[in-house]
Design a protein around this motif. Structure first.
Motif, PDB file in Angstrom:
ATOM      1  N   SER A 234       5.159 -82.917  36.563  1.00  0.00           N
ATOM      2  CA  SER A 234       4.464 -81.693  37.253  1.00  0.00           C
ATOM      3  C   SER A 234       5.446 -80.967  37.899  1.00  0.00           C
ATOM      4  O   SER A 234       6.487 -81.340  38.813  1.00  0.00           O
ATOM      5  CB  SER A 234       3.399 -82.525  37.952  1.00  0.00           C
ATOM      6  OG  SER A 234       2.614 -83.148  37.357  1.00  0.00           O
ATOM      7  N   ALA A 235       5.125 -79.754  37.714  1.00  0.00           N
ATOM      8  CA  ALA A 235       6.185 -78.521  38.674  1.00  0.00           C
ATOM      9  C   ALA A 235       5.652 -78.595  40.135  1.00  0.00           C
ATOM     10  O   ALA A 235       4.618 -79.052  40.620  1.00  0.00           O
ATOM     11  CB  ALA A 235       5.783 -77.137  38.082  1.00  0.00           C
ATOM     12  N   ILE A 236       6.691 -78.946  41.131  1.00  0.00           N
ATOM     13  CA  ILE A 236       6.459 -79.074  42.426  1.00  0.00           C
ATOM     14  C   ILE A 236       6.967 -77.728  43.485  1.00  0.00           C
ATOM     15  O   ILE A 236       8.315 -77.119  42.844  1.00  0.00           O
ATOM     16  CB  ILE A 236       7.475 -80.040  42.926  1.00  0.00           C
ATOM     17  CG1 ILE A 236       6.778 -81.426  42.401  1.00  0.00           C
ATOM     18  CG2 ILE A 236       7.076 -80.234  44.403  1.00  0.00           C
ATOM     19  CD1 ILE A 236       5.243 -81.636  42.776  1.00  0.00           C
ATOM     20  N   ASP A 237       6.301 -77.080  43.889  1.00  0.00           N
ATOM     21  CA  ASP A 237       6.613 -76.110  44.705  1.00  0.00           C
ATOM     22  C   ASP A 237       7.772 -76.649  45.595  1.00  0.00           C
ATOM     23  O   ASP A 237       7.822 -77.639  46.259  1.00  0.00           O
ATOM     24  CB  ASP A 237       5.592 -75.411  45.638  1.00  0.00           C
ATOM     25  CG  ASP A 237       6.086 -74.362  46.624  1.00  0.00           C
ATOM     26  OD1 ASP A 237       7.217 -74.592  47.338  1.00  0.00           O
ATOM     27  OD2 ASP A 237       5.321 -73.493  46.559  1.00  0.00           O
ATOM     28  N   PRO A 238       9.156 -75.946  45.925  1.00  0.00           N
ATOM     29  CA  PRO A 238      10.100 -76.256  46.562  1.00  0.00           C
ATOM     30  C   PRO A 238      10.033 -76.800  48.037  1.00  0.00           C
ATOM     31  O   PRO A 238      10.422 -77.649  48.474  1.00  0.00           O
ATOM     32  CB  PRO A 238      11.254 -75.227  46.518  1.00  0.00           C
ATOM     33  CG  PRO A 238      10.806 -74.445  45.310  1.00  0.00           C
ATOM     34  CD  PRO A 238       9.430 -74.633  45.001  1.00  0.00           C
ATOM     35  N   ARG A 239       8.894 -75.964  48.675  1.00  0.00           N
ATOM     36  CA  ARG A 239       8.429 -76.432  49.862  1.00  0.00           C
ATOM     37  C   ARG A 239       7.234 -77.394  49.949  1.00  0.00           C
ATOM     38  O   ARG A 239       6.756 -77.785  51.295  1.00  0.00           O
ATOM     39  CB  ARG A 239       8.181 -75.278  50.683  1.00  0.00           C
ATOM     40  CG  ARG A 239       9.247 -74.463  50.912  1.00  0.00           C
ATOM     41  CD  ARG A 239       8.830 -73.224  51.988  1.00  0.00           C
ATOM     42  NE  ARG A 239      10.110 -72.493  52.256  1.00  0.00           N
ATOM     43  CZ  ARG A 239      10.125 -71.603  53.310  1.00  0.00           C
ATOM     44  NH1 ARG A 239       9.119 -71.619  54.063  1.00  0.00           N
ATOM     45  NH2 ARG A 239      11.305 -70.959  53.583  1.00  0.00           N
ATOM     46  N   ALA A 240       6.697 -77.719  49.119  1.00  0.00           N
ATOM     47  CA  ALA A 240       5.522 -78.925  48.827  1.00  0.00           C
ATOM     48  C   ALA A 240       5.910 -80.082  49.741  1.00  0.00           C
ATOM     49  O   ALA A 240       5.091 -80.484  50.380  1.00  0.00           O
ATOM     50  CB  ALA A 240       4.913 -79.022  47.428  1.00  0.00           C
ATOM     51  N   GLY A 241       7.026 -80.446  49.215  1.00  0.00           N
ATOM     52  CA  GLY A 241       7.527 -81.917  49.982  1.00  0.00           C
ATOM     53  C   GLY A 241       7.567 -81.818  51.384  1.00  0.00           C
ATOM     54  O   GLY A 241       7.344 -82.515  52.176  1.00  0.00           O
ATOM     55  N   ARG A 242       8.069 -80.725  51.883  1.00  0.00           N
ATOM     56  CA  ARG A 242       8.323 -80.563  53.263  1.00  0.00           C
ATOM     57  C   ARG A 242       6.819 -80.499  54.066  1.00  0.00           C
ATOM     58  O   ARG A 242       6.582 -81.030  55.008  1.00  0.00           O
ATOM     59  CB  ARG A 242       9.050 -79.038  53.614  1.00  0.00           C
ATOM     60  CG  ARG A 242       9.488 -78.995  55.107  1.00  0.00           C
ATOM     61  CD  ARG A 242       9.872 -77.550  55.467  1.00  0.00           C
ATOM     62  NE  ARG A 242      10.885 -77.154  54.468  1.00  0.00           N
ATOM     63  CZ  ARG A 242      11.830 -76.026  54.645  1.00  0.00           C
ATOM     64  NH1 ARG A 242      11.198 -75.024  55.680  1.00  0.00           N
ATOM     65  NH2 ARG A 242      12.566 -75.441  53.828  1.00  0.00           N
ATOM     66  N   ARG A 243       6.227 -79.682  53.473  1.00  0.00           N
ATOM     67  CA  ARG A 243       4.738 -79.261  53.944  1.00  0.00           C
ATOM     68  C   ARG A 243       3.929 -80.941  54.119  1.00  0.00           C
ATOM     69  O   ARG A 243       3.389 -81.327  55.058  1.00  0.00           O
ATOM     70  CB  ARG A 243       3.895 -78.496  53.231  1.00  0.00           C
ATOM     71  CG  ARG A 243       4.398 -77.158  53.383  1.00  0.00           C
ATOM     72  CD  ARG A 243       3.084 -76.273  52.900  1.00  0.00           C
ATOM     73  NE  ARG A 243       2.985 -76.434  51.397  1.00  0.00           N
ATOM     74  CZ  ARG A 243       3.621 -75.608  50.599  1.00  0.00           C
ATOM     75  NH1 ARG A 243       4.599 -74.660  50.867  1.00  0.00           N
ATOM     76  NH2 ARG A 243       3.438 -75.756  49.127  1.00  0.00           N
ATOM     77  N   CYS A 244       4.206 -81.622  52.922  1.00  0.00           N
ATOM     78  CA  CYS A 244       3.636 -83.141  53.042  1.00  0.00           C
ATOM     79  C   CYS A 244       4.211 -83.964  54.053  1.00  0.00           C
ATOM     80  O   CYS A 244       3.619 -84.611  54.876  1.00  0.00           O
ATOM     81  CB  CYS A 244       3.832 -83.676  51.550  1.00  0.00           C
ATOM     82  SG  CYS A 244       2.936 -85.324  51.133  1.00  0.00           S
ATOM     83  N   HIS A 245       5.503 -83.792  54.135  1.00  0.00           N
ATOM     84  CA  HIS A 245       6.299 -84.574  55.179  1.00  0.00           C
ATOM     85  C   HIS A 245       5.899 -84.288  56.381  1.00  0.00           C
ATOM     86  O   HIS A 245       5.613 -85.114  57.414  1.00  0.00           O
ATOM     87  CB  HIS A 245       7.679 -84.374  55.007  1.00  0.00           C
ATOM     88  CG  HIS A 245       8.763 -84.826  56.190  1.00  0.00           C
ATOM     89  ND1 HIS A 245       8.826 -83.764  57.172  1.00  0.00           N
ATOM     90  CD2 HIS A 245       9.021 -85.900  56.628  1.00  0.00           C
ATOM     91  CE1 HIS A 245       9.285 -84.322  58.217  1.00  0.00           C
ATOM     92  NE2 HIS A 245       9.634 -85.681  57.821  1.00  0.00           N
ATOM     93  N   ASN A 246       5.607 -83.059  56.787  1.00  0.00           N
ATOM     94  CA  ASN A 246       5.373 -82.456  58.132  1.00  0.00           C
ATOM     95  C   ASN A 246       4.036 -83.314  58.374  1.00  0.00           C
ATOM     96  O   ASN A 246       3.733 -83.621  59.500  1.00  0.00           O
ATOM     97  CB  ASN A 246       5.268 -80.921  58.278  1.00  0.00           C
ATOM     98  CG  ASN A 246       6.628 -80.462  58.161  1.00  0.00           C
ATOM     99  OD1 ASN A 246       7.597 -81.164  58.221  1.00  0.00           O
ATOM    100  ND2 ASN A 246       6.642 -79.269  57.920  1.00  0.00           N
TER     101      ASN A 246
END
Length: 289
Positions: free
Chosen positions: A4-16
């Protein structure tokens, strides 16, 4: 692994979102009470004991390297001496009891027993399957710990894995950018998103003079302006560090997939808002510009 395509900042938002809930225990009276009952009463010794315990009874050098932005003299004041008072196993057990008490107080029994908490735990553990061990000492040490049975503790454990995985990668990005531990703190505070200086000086062991010297070095590099804020070059450097951290931390979120990341972020953010509303953090914790 999902494609699945992931927005480059999606992981950062999830981590936060997840890290906000993970971090509540560091400011909780429950942690001091549990470690105090075992004879560890200095708040800084408590911090070193619970976060480093997964590494085993290591010395000051290993903790300074893994934590990065603490002054070595402060670390050496408490490590390895703290292991004469508590074993790493005792520290980990005390931390788990404190986390349990903290989450019960901040989120409430209904939330802890909810289907959403179980769902969040499953998603976070699934994401953590995509983490990698190489050059990630704090993540790798925590990955050796068993997953708790209770959903809220399993969720917190997975959040810890994801937090330390990103943190280990972040240190690589800081070293590459040429920022030592204190310079990293100064520039992060200058973004308005880091700890306020009083919290940095009180918990990391640096003096005001050392803070000012680091600020001077950064000013000479053109990264900090006369008012103590980031210059255009400093802003670009910090943004580049975050992008590189995102790149190094992409694997767990790619493993979970875009839909799962979005749902985990939604759930984690809701829990974090509840904790924040319950007074999880000191009002003056963050620097604001």
């Amino acid at each position: 692994m999902t494609t699945s395509a992931i927005d480059p900042r999606a992981g950062r938002r999830c981590h936060n979102a997840l890290n906000s809930l993970h971090s509540t225990h560091y400011f909780s009276p429950d942690l001091g009470r549990e470690l105090g009952a075992l004879g560890v009463t200095d708040p800084r010794a408590v911090n070193f004991a619970v976060r480093a315990a997964a590494l085993g009874p290591v010395g000051a050098g290993a903790v300074t390297a893994a934590f990065y932005n603490y002054k070595h003299d402060l670390v050496a004041r408490h490590v390895p001496a703290v292991w004469e008072t508590v074993t790493p196993e005792q520290a980990l057990a005390a931390r788990a009891r404190a986390v349990d008490a903290t989450l019960r107080r901040l989120l409430g029994e209904e939330t802890l027993a909810s289907a959403e908490m179980s769902e969040a735990a499953g998603l976070a553990l699934r994401a953590a399957e995509g983490c990698t061990r190489g050059a990630r000492p704090l993540y790798s040490a925590h990955a050796d710990l068993p997953v708790p049975d209770a959903p809220h503790l399993a969720f917190w454990h997975a959040a810890t894995l994801l937090r330390e995985h990103r943190g280990d990668g972040h240190l690589t990005a800081l070293v590459t950018a040429g920022l030592d531990g204190l310079e990293a703190l100064v520039t992060h505070t200058a973004t308005g998103k880091g700890l306020a200086p009083k919290w940095v000086l009180g918990t990391r062991g640096w003096t005001q003079e050392e803070w000012d010297e680091a600020t001077g070095r950064l000013r000479e590099r053109g990264l900090i302006d006369a008012a103590g804020g980031l210059t255009e070059e400093g802003t670009a450097l910090r943004e580049g560090i975050e992008r590189e951290t995102d790149r190094l931390d992409a694997a767990p979120y790619a493993h979970l997939g875009a839909e799962g990341v979005a749902r985990l972020t939604e759930l984690g953010a809701a829990f974090a808002r509840t904790a924040l509303g319950a007074g999880a953090f000191p009002a003056d914790l963050l620097a604001r510009r």
